[in-house]
Design a protein around this motif. Structure first.
Motif, mmCIF file in Angstrom:
data_model
loop_
_atom_site.group_PDB
_atom_site.id
_atom_site.type_symbol
_atom_site.label_atom_id
_atom_site.label_comp_id
_atom_site.label_asym_id
_atom_site.label_seq_id
_atom_site.Cartn_x
_atom_site.Cartn_y
_atom_site.Cartn_z
ATOM 1 N N GLU A 247 0.826 -1.206 0.000
ATOM 2 C CA GLU A 247 0.000 0.000 0.000
ATOM 3 C C GLU A 247 0.863 1.260 0.000
ATOM 4 O OE1 GLU A 247 -3.064 -0.113 -0.580
ATOM 5 O OE2 GLU A 247 -3.537 -2.198 -0.147
ATOM 6 N N LYS A 296 -10.319 9.280 -4.624
ATOM 7 C CA LYS A 296 -11.034 8.151 -4.028
ATOM 8 C C LYS A 296 -10.119 6.936 -3.897
ATOM 9 C CE LYS A 296 -15.485 9.723 -5.828
ATOM 10 N NZ LYS A 296 -16.612 9.433 -6.756
ATOM 11 N N ALA A 297 -9.308 6.697 -4.918
ATOM 12 C CA ALA A 297 -8.381 5.563 -4.872
ATOM 13 C C ALA A 297 -7.359 5.736 -3.751
ATOM 14 C CB ALA A 297 -7.672 5.417 -6.216
ATOM 15 N N ARG A 300 -9.095 4.929 -0.424
ATOM 16 C CA ARG A 300 -9.222 3.481 -0.226
ATOM 17 C C ARG A 300 -7.885 2.868 0.166
ATOM 18 N NH1 ARG A 300 -13.307 3.885 -4.352
ATOM 19 N NH2 ARG A 300 -11.715 3.915 -5.984
ATOM 20 N N CYS A 301 -6.808 3.381 -0.416
ATOM 21 C CA CYS A 301 -5.463 2.888 -0.081
ATOM 22 C C CYS A 301 -5.162 3.133 1.394
ATOM 23 C CB CYS A 301 -4.435 3.585 -0.969
ATOM 24 S SG CYS A 301 -2.721 3.147 -0.630
ATOM 25 N N VAL A 303 -7.335 3.658 3.872
ATOM 26 C CA VAL A 303 -8.232 2.857 4.717
ATOM 27 C C VAL A 303 -7.708 1.433 4.828
ATOM 28 C CG1 VAL A 303 -10.534 1.842 4.881
ATOM 29 C CG2 VAL A 303 -10.273 4.264 4.291
ATOM 30 N N ARG A 304 -7.263 0.888 3.692
ATOM 31 C CA ARG A 304 -6.739 -0.481 3.717
ATOM 32 C C ARG A 304 -5.513 -0.596 4.616
ATOM 33 N NH1 ARG A 304 -7.922 -0.325 -1.897
ATOM 34 N NH2 ARG A 304 -5.752 0.220 -2.322
ATOM 35 N N GLU A 415 -12.685 -3.896 -7.798
ATOM 36 C CA GLU A 415 -13.397 -3.181 -6.743
ATOM 37 C C GLU A 415 -14.466 -2.256 -7.302
ATOM 38 O OE1 GLU A 415 -11.236 -2.198 -2.670
ATOM 39 O OE2 GLU A 415 -10.336 -1.210 -4.383
ATOM 40 N N SER A 419 -10.911 1.633 -8.973
ATOM 41 C CA SER A 419 -9.992 1.604 -7.835
ATOM 42 C C SER A 419 -8.730 0.855 -8.179
ATOM 43 C CB SER A 419 -10.665 0.942 -6.632
ATOM 44 O OG SER A 419 -10.911 -0.430 -6.925
ATOM 45 N N ALA A 423 -9.599 -6.191 -2.931
ATOM 46 C CA ALA A 423 -10.266 -5.885 -1.668
ATOM 47 C C ALA A 423 -9.370 -6.245 -0.493
ATOM 48 C CB ALA A 423 -11.592 -6.638 -1.580
#
Length: 438
Positions: A247, A296-297, A300-301, A303-304, A415, A419, A423
């Motif tokens: 990530e 947005k991508a 998400r990165c 959050v992961r 996803e 994205s 997941a």
């Protein structure tokens, strides 16, 4: 430490803290030329004046007494007598006997001709720290002076100012042994230290000795990924074993920022509501702090990696966005074997710049997104923060979208919403990975 100016009394002299490195002076405001030299272990009353000889002004400095041997008042009276003799053209050092403990001549670094060590410490504390330069920048300069020029630390700067050939020879030696870029960087540091020292030491030669060198040619490294290279890079990235590092590299590609700054991002620096990531101490220090607009991508990165960190590095993830089993608690090394991941670090910064161009993002917007200095006079009137919430974020979205479109047409389906990344692994899978790591 920086030199001080204060009224010297027994109390103020006793309160002077010993130097943590090098030496510094505490100059008396009541008697010009009277001062205390403070080192790591002792304090010494010192006097400095100027006398004329054959029409030239010569600086004379000598020890008066160790602090504790005389009171400050007595040392000042003795210093006043010595200064009177120096002003009349007499060098008191020449008539003193070596057996007289109070009149031993000591070899002290002159204000008018500091050693490289003293000049570096004054530049570091009096300029770099005051200007808020980052620790990384200061450490880079320190490496140049204290490692590459270590044998010069106790040499007076005038030696190099009067003999620039010494500097050119060292530049050639560093080029052969350490490389062209490091040799040039070391000389830039020496040039800055010399220029700063000469502001106070006007007797130093006006011509900076570094001006005598022939600089090594430097070429911008062309290590960016092209659009056609991204699919293979994503395949390599997915194969990395550590999901935090995966990530991290992905975020480096999506943001285009320097790895040193991203590694040290704390959880508190992420603002999901405003969709911003704050970078408090980038290259250039706190005065260069800025915010990265998040696509947005990118969200998400982040959050992961926060969820992954909570499983793999439970304690470290409370503070750090990219946690690790290190003394600091965060990633300290981002390098990978080139066979495992062909491009990382500043390669991805160049890639971001290249893909931004392919995505049709304007040159000025790219400078703002990457926190580069803005070229041109008119551009200086642009307020970056006013563009973060809408315009720059839209441009960030365009770049992220182009990255994943080029990465693989199939990845968009994984996803959704382009994205382009799998997941989050299940908690069971992460727990198994954590047990293997342990």
């Amino acid at each position: 430490m920086m030199d001080l100016r204060l009224s010297l009394t027994d109390r103020t002299v006793a309160s002077l803290e010993l130097a943590t490195s090098g030496q510094y002076f505490a100059r008396d405001t009541d008697l010009s030329g009277f001062m205390v030299l403070v080192g790591k272990r002792r304090k010494t009353f010192v006097v400095q004046g100027e006398r004329r000889k054959a029409g030239k002004r010569l600086s004379v400095r000598m020890k008066v007494a160790e602090v504790g041997e005389l009171t400050t008042r007595a040392a000042r009276a003795k210093a006043k007598d010595i200064l009177g003799k120096i002003a009349s053209g007499v060098d008191p050092r020449a008539s003193r006997k070596k057996s007289d403990a109070d009149t031993v001549v000591v070899d002290l670094p002159s204000i008018g001709n500091p050693t490289l060590r003293i000049a570096w410490e004054r530049y570091r504390d009096g300029h770099m720290k005051k200007k808020g330069r980052s620790n990384g920048t200061i450490n880079n300069y320190r490496d140049h002076v204290e490692r590459l020029l270590s044998d010069w630390l106790d040499e007076p700067l005038s030696k190099f100012g009067n003999d620039p050939a010494l500097v050119t020879a060292r530049h050639e030696k560093l080029t052969k042994e350490n490389g062209a870029y490091i040799a040039n960087g070391c000389m830039r540091t020496l040039r800055a230290v010399y220029n700063h020292a000469r502001k106070a030491a006007r007797s130093l030669p006006a011509d900076n000795p570094v001006s005598a060198i022939d600089w090594n040619a430097e070429h911008r490294r062309n290590s960016a990924l092209g659009l056609s290279d991204l699919e293979g890079w994503f395949t390599q990235l997915k194969a990395l074993k550590n999901p935090v590092r995966r990530e991290f590299h992905l975020f480096m590609l999506l943001s285009g920022h320097r790895p040193e700054a991203i590694r040290k991002v704390r959880i508190e620096h992420v603002d999901f509501r405003a969709r911003l990531l704050h970078i408090p101490r980038p290259k250039g220090g706190e005065v260069k702090a800025f915010d990265i607009p998040l696509s947005k991508a990118m969200i998400r990165c982040l959050v992961r990696v926060m969820r992954i960190g909570q499983v793999l590095y439970e304690e470290q993830s409370r503070d750090w966005l990219f946690p690790a089993d290190s003394e600091s608690g965060h990633m300290v090394e981002h390098k990978e074997k080139r066979d495992d991941l062909s491009k990382w670090g500043n390669d991805l910064r160049q890639t971001f710049r290249t893909i931004a161009q392919a995505a049709g993002v304007a040159e000025l917007d790219v400078h703002l997104l990457m926190n580069h200095s803005i070229p041109g006079v008119n551009a200086g009137y642009i307020t970056r923060n006013k563009l973060l919430s809408d315009h720059l974020r839209q441009q960030q979205e365009a770049i992220s979208r182009r990255i994943f479109e080029a990465g693989s047409s199939r990845q968009k389906e994984t996803e959704g919403k382009a994205s382009g990344w799998p997941a989050l692994p299940s908690r069971t899978a992460l727990s198994e990975l954590a047990s293997v790591k342990a």
